[in-house]
Design a protein around this motif. Structure first.
Motif, PDB file in Angstrom:
ATOM      1  N   ILE A  74       0.829  -1.212   0.000  1.00  0.00           N
ATOM      2  CA  ILE A  74       0.000   0.000   0.000  1.00  0.00           C
ATOM      3  C   ILE A  74       0.862   1.260   0.000  1.00  0.00           C
ATOM      4  O   ILE A  74       0.562   2.223  -0.682  1.00  0.00           O
ATOM      5  N   LYS A  75       1.949   1.221   0.765  1.00  0.00           N
ATOM      6  CA  LYS A  75       2.795   2.417   0.833  1.00  0.00           C
ATOM      7  C   LYS A  75       3.949   2.374  -0.166  1.00  0.00           C
ATOM      8  O   LYS A  75       4.644   3.361  -0.360  1.00  0.00           O
ATOM      9  N   GLY A  76       4.215   1.199  -0.735  1.00  0.00           N
ATOM     10  CA  GLY A  76       5.332   1.075  -1.664  1.00  0.00           C
ATOM     11  C   GLY A  76       6.689   1.105  -0.988  1.00  0.00           C
ATOM     12  O   GLY A  76       7.708   1.425  -1.613  1.00  0.00           O
ATOM     13  N   THR A  77       6.721   0.750   0.303  1.00  0.00           N
ATOM     14  CA  THR A  77       7.988   0.697   1.026  1.00  0.00           C
ATOM     15  C   THR A  77       8.846  -0.433   0.453  1.00  0.00           C
ATOM     16  O   THR A  77       8.322  -1.495   0.108  1.00  0.00           O
ATOM     17  N   SER A  78      10.160  -0.208   0.368  1.00  0.00           N
ATOM     18  CA  SER A  78      11.036  -1.261  -0.163  1.00  0.00           C
ATOM     19  C   SER A  78      11.062  -2.456   0.792  1.00  0.00           C
ATOM     20  O   SER A  78      10.802  -2.309   1.991  1.00  0.00           O
ATOM     21  N   LYS A  79      11.388  -3.623   0.251  1.00  0.00           N
ATOM     22  CA  LYS A  79      11.431  -4.832   1.074  1.00  0.00           C
ATOM     23  C   LYS A  79      12.404  -4.652   2.234  1.00  0.00           C
ATOM     24  O   LYS A  79      12.109  -5.007   3.374  1.00  0.00           O
ATOM     25  N   GLU A  80      13.552  -4.091   1.929  1.00  0.00           N
ATOM     26  CA  GLU A  80      14.581  -3.917   2.954  1.00  0.00           C
ATOM     27  C   GLU A  80      14.103  -2.998   4.091  1.00  0.00           C
ATOM     28  O   GLU A  80      14.228  -3.327   5.270  1.00  0.00           O
ATOM     29  N   ALA A  81      13.554  -1.859   3.710  1.00  0.00           N
ATOM     30  CA  ALA A  81      13.081  -0.903   4.719  1.00  0.00           C
ATOM     31  C   ALA A  81      11.913  -1.479   5.511  1.00  0.00           C
ATOM     32  O   ALA A  81      11.833  -1.310   6.737  1.00  0.00           O
ATOM     33  N   ALA A  82      11.017  -2.182   4.816  1.00  0.00           N
ATOM     34  CA  ALA A  82       9.861  -2.777   5.498  1.00  0.00           C
ATOM     35  C   ALA A  82      10.325  -3.853   6.481  1.00  0.00           C
ATOM     36  O   ALA A  82       9.794  -3.975   7.594  1.00  0.00           O
ATOM     37  N   ASN A  83      11.337  -4.640   6.077  1.00  0.00           N
ATOM     38  CA  ASN A  83      11.859  -5.677   6.972  1.00  0.00           C
ATOM     39  C   ASN A  83      12.517  -5.069   8.209  1.00  0.00           C
ATOM     40  O   ASN A  83      12.329  -5.560   9.326  1.00  0.00           O
ATOM     41  N   ALA A  85       2.835  -1.087  11.723  1.00  0.00           N
ATOM     42  CA  ALA A  85       3.766  -1.004  10.588  1.00  0.00           C
ATOM     43  C   ALA A  85       3.358   0.068   9.586  1.00  0.00           C
ATOM     44  O   ALA A  85       4.182   0.524   8.797  1.00  0.00           O
ATOM     45  N   MET A  86       2.099   0.481   9.610  1.00  0.00           N
ATOM     46  CA  MET A  86       1.655   1.552   8.713  1.00  0.00           C
ATOM     47  C   MET A  86       1.900   2.933   9.319  1.00  0.00           C
ATOM     48  O   MET A  86       1.484   3.942   8.754  1.00  0.00           O
ATOM     49  N   ASP A  87       2.541   2.966  10.492  1.00  0.00           N
ATOM     50  CA  ASP A  87       2.778   4.232  11.197  1.00  0.00           C
ATOM     51  C   ASP A  87       1.508   5.052  11.384  1.00  0.00           C
ATOM     52  O   ASP A  87       1.435   6.222  10.980  1.00  0.00           O
ATOM     53  N   PRO A  88       0.508   4.440  11.990  1.00  0.00           N
ATOM     54  CA  PRO A  88      -0.754   5.157  12.179  1.00  0.00           C
ATOM     55  C   PRO A  88      -0.613   6.280  13.211  1.00  0.00           C
ATOM     56  O   PRO A  88       0.257   6.227  14.072  1.00  0.00           O
ATOM     57  N   GLU A  89      -1.492   7.264  13.087  1.00  0.00           N
ATOM     58  CA  GLU A  89      -1.530   8.349  14.070  1.00  0.00           C
ATOM     59  C   GLU A  89      -2.447   7.990  15.223  1.00  0.00           C
ATOM     60  O   GLU A  89      -2.357   8.552  16.316  1.00  0.00           O
TER      61      GLU A  89
END
Ligand code: ADP
Ligand code: MG
Length: 260
Positions: free
Chosen positions: A125-134, A172-176
């Motif tokens: 959904i956010k398009g975060t890279s695999k590395e950053a998401a991991n 992980a979605m950094d919700p507010e």
């Protein structure tokens, strides 16, 4: 000011900020002919933790689900900061990024590892890279005490562990804002504590939260404010000491008399 620059300002802001984080205005919700929310007005301050209690069927889950548009309101508005998220053109993915939700049943993907469950939404959904998401996923799993199990499948985890993964997944979605709907109700009693501890830590970190719970002791301990609902309305709101110690409305007194 120093306060505004701090990412997690917590209780100080909750008490002092004039601008609510969440504002529910005259919210009504009907399912067909049945009106289950009958005019809800509610504000949640930045960093505030509210506990929503009340009898089964009073509309607690529906209220939470309207807050992140899992249900459409029939009338009224929900604002996050100044954004009317009930407006027709609202991007629902964005709303659900801003407001994370944890349910009674965790709904983890059984064919994925724990880490994959946590990193899926940021990547897709956010398009975060695999590395950053991991990296972020491992950090969140560490925070909920499960980094050592990140390569397991959900079926290899206990109920309490699964629910902690579900919390990490929402974070992980950094919700507010985080919403919890009876997050411990489906757990065996010995697993309730570990999940409450994660929610408690999150409250202390300054996360803005609304939690529906049957755990009255926990509500009293962790909430800044308690909201008592019955029959689709907010009957009474107060600090935990006010609401549990000195409830004003007879319906609140009756309910607490049965559950305490
Ligand atoms: P609570 O969480 O306080 O137990 P709910 O919000 O789940 O209450 O339900 C409030 C009322 O709305 C109940 O009478 C329930 O049967 C009804 N309700 C909830 N969801 C739906 C739905 N999708 N369709 C029809 N009625 C529903
Ligand atoms: Mg419910």
């Amino acid at each position: 000011s120093a306060v505004e620059q701090t990412p997690f300002t917590g209780r100080f802001d909750a008490v002092n900020s004039g601008q609510p984080r969440v504002r529910v205005v005259e919210m009504h919700k009907s399912f067909g002919p049945v009106e289950v929310l009958k005019g809800i007005d509610l504000e949640i301050a930045n960093g505030e933790v509210i506990a929503i209690i009340g009898p089964s069927g009073s509309g607690k889950s529906t209220l939470l689900r309207c807050l992140n548009r899992l249900e459409e309101v029939t009338k009224g508005h929900v604002y996050i900061d100044d954004d009317d998220i009930t407006a027709p053109k609202t991007n629902l993915d964005k709303v659900r990024q801003r407001i994370g939700m944890v349910f009674q049943h965790f709904n983890l993907f059984p064919h994925m590892t724990v880490l994959e469950n946590v990193t899926l939404a940021p990547r897709e959904i956010k398009g975060t890279s695999k590395e950053a998401a991991n990296t972020r996923g491992e950090e969140l799993l560490r925070r909920v005490g499960l980094d050592h199990l990140m390569d397991r499948r959900p079926s290899q985890l206990s109920g309490g562990q699964k629910q902690r993964v579900a919390i990490a997944r929402a974070l992980a979605m950094d919700p507010e804002i985080m919403l919890f709907d009876e997050a411990t109700s489906a757990l065996d009693p010995e697993m309730v504590g570990e999940v409450l501890q994660v929610i408690r830590d999150l409250a202390k970190s300054g996360m803005t939260m609304a939690l529906v719970t049957h755990e009255m002791g926990f509500a009293r301990e962790v909430a800044d404010r308690v909201v008592f609902m019955a029959e689709g309305k907010i009957v009474e709101t107060g600090t935990p000491d006010e609401l549990f110690g000195n409830p004003k409305e007879s319906r609140t007194q009756d309910f607490l008399g049965k559950v305490l």
